[in-house]
Design a protein around this motif. Structure first.
Motif, PDB file in Angstrom:
ATOM      1  N   ILE A 233       7.239  23.380 -11.161  1.00 24.52           N
ATOM      2  CA  ILE A 233       7.916  22.857  -9.973  1.00 24.52           C
ATOM      3  C   ILE A 233       7.074  21.769  -9.323  1.00 24.52           C
ATOM      4  CG2 ILE A 233       8.603  23.437  -7.602  1.00 24.52           C
ATOM      5  CD1 ILE A 233       9.441  26.226  -8.803  1.00 24.52           C
ATOM      6  N   ILE A 234       5.780  22.014  -9.159  1.00 28.47           N
ATOM      7  CA  ILE A 234       4.903  21.049  -8.497  1.00 28.47           C
ATOM      8  C   ILE A 234       4.770  19.771  -9.330  1.00 28.47           C
ATOM      9  CG2 ILE A 234       2.501  20.625  -7.780  1.00 28.47           C
ATOM     10  CD1 ILE A 234       4.171  22.415  -5.880  1.00 28.47           C
TER      11      ILE A 234
ATOM     12  N   GLY B 136      11.277  15.312  -6.299  1.00 26.97           N
ATOM     13  CA  GLY B 136      10.399  14.293  -5.734  1.00 26.97           C
ATOM     14  C   GLY B 136       9.933  13.338  -6.811  1.00 26.97           C
ATOM     15  N   GLU B 137       9.816  12.088  -6.458  1.00 31.59           N
ATOM     16  CA  GLU B 137       9.467  11.064  -7.444  1.00 31.59           C
ATOM     17  C   GLU B 137       8.027  10.579  -7.352  1.00 31.59           C
ATOM     18  OE1 GLU B 137      11.349  10.168 -10.051  1.00 31.59           O
ATOM     19  OE2 GLU B 137      12.598  11.800  -9.309  1.00 31.59           O
ATOM     20  N   PHE B 138       7.302  10.939  -6.271  1.00 28.49           N
ATOM     21  CA  PHE B 138       5.944  10.433  -6.123  1.00 28.49           C
ATOM     22  C   PHE B 138       5.072  10.884  -7.290  1.00 28.49           C
ATOM     23  CE2 PHE B 138       1.540  10.711  -4.798  1.00 28.49           C
ATOM     24  CZ  PHE B 138       1.319   9.400  -4.405  1.00 28.49           C
ATOM     25  N   ALA B 139       4.451   9.936  -7.983  1.00 29.06           N
ATOM     26  CA  ALA B 139       3.515  10.178  -9.091  1.00 29.06           C
ATOM     27  C   ALA B 139       4.117  11.035 -10.205  1.00 29.06           C
ATOM     28  CB  ALA B 139       2.215  10.784  -8.568  1.00 29.06           C
ATOM     29  N   LYS B 140       5.428  11.020 -10.323  1.00 29.31           N
ATOM     30  CA  LYS B 140       6.119  11.835 -11.335  1.00 29.31           C
ATOM     31  C   LYS B 140       5.626  11.555 -12.754  1.00 29.31           C
ATOM     32  CE  LYS B 140       9.324  14.072 -10.773  1.00 29.31           C
ATOM     33  NZ  LYS B 140       9.497  15.349 -10.251  1.00 29.31           N
ATOM     34  N   PRO B 141       5.426  10.291 -13.158  1.00 31.77           N
ATOM     35  CA  PRO B 141       4.943  10.060 -14.527  1.00 31.77           C
ATOM     36  C   PRO B 141       3.581  10.718 -14.790  1.00 31.77           C
ATOM     37  CG  PRO B 141       5.826   8.028 -13.615  1.00 31.77           C
ATOM     38  CD  PRO B 141       5.749   9.021 -12.486  1.00 31.77           C
ATOM     39  N   THR B 142       2.683  10.647 -13.831  1.00 28.13           N
ATOM     40  CA  THR B 142       1.360  11.268 -14.007  1.00 28.13           C
ATOM     41  C   THR B 142       1.481  12.785 -13.966  1.00 28.13           C
ATOM     42  OG1 THR B 142       0.265   9.361 -13.016  1.00 28.13           O
ATOM     43  CG2 THR B 142      -0.982  11.419 -13.082  1.00 28.13           C
ATOM     44  N   GLY B 143       2.141  13.310 -12.961  1.00 34.21           N
ATOM     45  CA  GLY B 143       2.282  14.764 -12.833  1.00 34.21           C
ATOM     46  C   GLY B 143       2.950  15.395 -14.035  1.00 34.21           C
ATOM     47  N   SER B 144       3.952  14.730 -14.583  1.00 25.14           N
ATOM     48  CA  SER B 144       4.677  15.315 -15.715  1.00 25.14           C
ATOM     49  C   SER B 144       3.852  15.325 -17.004  1.00 25.14           C
ATOM     50  CB  SER B 144       6.000  14.591 -15.931  1.00 25.14           C
ATOM     51  OG  SER B 144       5.773  13.261 -16.324  1.00 25.14           O
TER      52      SER B 144
ATOM     53  N   GLU C  96      -1.409   3.550 -18.437  1.00 25.60           N
ATOM     54  CA  GLU C  96      -1.256   2.340 -17.618  1.00 25.60           C
ATOM     55  C   GLU C  96      -0.885   2.650 -16.169  1.00 25.60           C
ATOM     56  OE1 GLU C  96      -1.493  -1.034 -18.120  1.00 25.60           O
ATOM     57  OE2 GLU C  96      -2.152  -0.905 -20.192  1.00 25.60           O
ATOM     58  N   ASP C  97       0.008   3.621 -15.956  1.00 25.09           N
ATOM     59  CA  ASP C  97       0.484   3.900 -14.599  1.00 25.09           C
ATOM     60  C   ASP C  97      -0.572   4.556 -13.709  1.00 25.09           C
ATOM     61  OD1 ASP C  97       0.589   6.311 -15.995  1.00 25.09           O
ATOM     62  OD2 ASP C  97       2.370   7.013 -14.958  1.00 25.09           O
ATOM     63  N   MET C  98      -1.744   4.846 -14.257  1.00 25.90           N
ATOM     64  CA  MET C  98      -2.828   5.469 -13.491  1.00 25.90           C
ATOM     65  C   MET C  98      -3.897   4.457 -13.073  1.00 25.90           C
ATOM     66  SD  MET C  98      -3.159   8.779 -15.996  1.00 25.90           S
ATOM     67  CE  MET C  98      -4.364   9.715 -15.067  1.00 25.90           C
ATOM     68  N   LEU C  99      -3.723   3.197 -13.470  1.00 23.71           N
ATOM     69  CA  LEU C  99      -4.772   2.194 -13.282  1.00 23.71           C
ATOM     70  C   LEU C  99      -4.604   1.368 -12.011  1.00 23.71           C
ATOM     71  CD1 LEU C  99      -4.897   0.774 -16.928  1.00 23.71           C
ATOM     72  CD2 LEU C  99      -6.357   2.552 -15.923  1.00 23.71           C
ATOM     73  N   ASN C 100      -5.742   0.895 -11.491  1.00 27.26           N
ATOM     74  CA  ASN C 100      -5.730  -0.063 -10.393  1.00 27.26           C
ATOM     75  C   ASN C 100      -5.853  -1.472 -10.967  1.00 27.26           C
ATOM     76  OD1 ASN C 100      -8.470  -0.473 -11.018  1.00 27.26           O
ATOM     77  ND2 ASN C 100      -9.190   0.794  -9.316  1.00 27.26           N
ATOM     78  N   SER C 101      -6.005  -2.485 -10.124  1.00 29.75           N
ATOM     79  CA  SER C 101      -6.066  -3.870 -10.608  1.00 29.75           C
ATOM     80  C   SER C 101      -7.330  -4.159 -11.413  1.00 29.75           C
ATOM     81  CB  SER C 101      -5.945  -4.845  -9.441  1.00 29.75           C
ATOM     82  OG  SER C 101      -7.011  -4.631  -8.531  1.00 29.75           O
TER      83      SER C 101
ATOM     84  N   GLY D 242      -6.173   6.679  -5.566  1.00 27.90           N
ATOM     85  CA  GLY D 242      -5.034   7.492  -5.149  1.00 27.90           C
ATOM     86  C   GLY D 242      -4.557   8.414  -6.250  1.00 27.90           C
ATOM     87  N   CYS D 243      -4.667   7.973  -7.489  1.00 27.03           N
ATOM     88  CA  CYS D 243      -4.300   8.817  -8.633  1.00 27.03           C
ATOM     89  C   CYS D 243      -5.256   9.999  -8.742  1.00 27.03           C
ATOM     90  CB  CYS D 243      -4.307   7.983  -9.905  1.00 27.03           C
ATOM     91  SG  CYS D 243      -3.811   8.905 -11.366  1.00 27.03           S
ATOM     92  N   ALA D 244      -6.551   9.726  -8.577  1.00 27.69           N
ATOM     93  CA  ALA D 244      -7.543  10.809  -8.620  1.00 27.69           C
ATOM     94  C   ALA D 244      -7.272  11.818  -7.512  1.00 27.69           C
ATOM     95  CB  ALA D 244      -8.957  10.244  -8.498  1.00 27.69           C
ATOM     96  N   MET D 245      -6.990  11.322  -6.305  1.00 26.99           N
ATOM     97  CA  MET D 245      -6.729  12.228  -5.188  1.00 26.99           C
ATOM     98  C   MET D 245      -5.436  13.021  -5.397  1.00 26.99           C
ATOM     99  SD  MET D 245      -8.137  10.089  -1.947  1.00 26.99           S
ATOM    100  CE  MET D 245      -8.077  11.493  -0.842  1.00 26.99           C
ATOM    101  N   PHE D 246      -4.432  12.387  -5.992  1.00 23.08           N
ATOM    102  CA  PHE D 246      -3.198  13.113  -6.315  1.00 23.08           C
ATOM    103  C   PHE D 246      -3.510  14.281  -7.243  1.00 23.08           C
ATOM    104  CE2 PHE D 246       0.011  13.637  -9.699  1.00 23.08           C
ATOM    105  CZ  PHE D 246       1.036  14.219  -8.956  1.00 23.08           C
TER     106      PHE D 246
END
Length: 184
Positions: free
Chosen positions: A38-39, A44-52, A82-87, A94-98
């Motif tokens: 569930i988590i 909810g769509e926030f960070a869904k690609p990473t969480g999944s 790619e979706d976890m990277l910064n510039s 933010g990805c690490a904190m998520f």
């Protein structure tokens, strides 16, 4: 191209590949996996690609020798994408904190399930220290250990390791508490 697996098939895969402590009943194991699903993959769509993509690897519960209290350790793994990277092409803070947030939350709920004390918790504070960058393609291991489980506050410590390059990426401390009752 094959269709993406449904929540049910992902759930069944997680149940078969996760290593659990012998002291957890099959019902407790099922509740922990259901909560993680569930988590990480629910609404909810926030960070869904990473969480999944986070893979639940281990759920261990044990009595801590120093104080004789029950604790939990929950381990996840994920490949940097790619979706976890910064510039700068490193893992975004933010990805690490998520990942600290959701993975440590699952560890705290796993402990509550193991103790037959299901609780609803909200974040009180989240402190993250960054140690080194994680790069595209690295395999990350996120280890979460509960540190305290009281009536008013609970906490867990997280370490994010780049196992490909053998270095510590970030550490976090997550404190949670039961939400206050709304005042009408």
């Amino acid at each position: 191209m094959s269709p993406s697996p449904s929540l049910d098939s992902q759930d069944l895969r997680a149940r078969s590949t996760t290593r659990f402590s012998d002291n957890l009943t099959s019902k407790q194991r099922e509740e922990i996996v259901d909560f993680a699903e569930i988590i990480l993959r629910g609404r909810g769509e926030f960070a869904k690609p990473t969480g999944s993509r986070l893979e639940l690897c281990e759920v261990l519960t044990y009595e801590r020798p120093e104080d004789g209290k029950m604790h939990a350790e929950v381990v996840f793994e994920i490949d940097m994408a790619e979706d976890m990277l910064n510039s700068a092409r490193h893992m975004h803070g933010g990805c690490a904190m998520f990942m600290v947030d959701v993975c440590s939350s699952i560890a705290l709920v796993a402990l509550s399930i193991a103790m037959n004390k299901r609780v609803f918790l909200v974040s009180q504070s989240l402190t993250t220290v960054f140690h080194s960058p994680a790069l595209l393609g690295a395999r990350l291991r996120i280890t979460n250990k509960t540190t305290a489980f009281g009536a008013r506050t609970v906490s867990a410590r997280t370490e994010i390791w780049d196992v490909t390059n053998r270095r510590l990426i970030a550490t976090g401390i997550h404190n949670q508490m039961p939400p206050s009752q709304p005042k009408l």
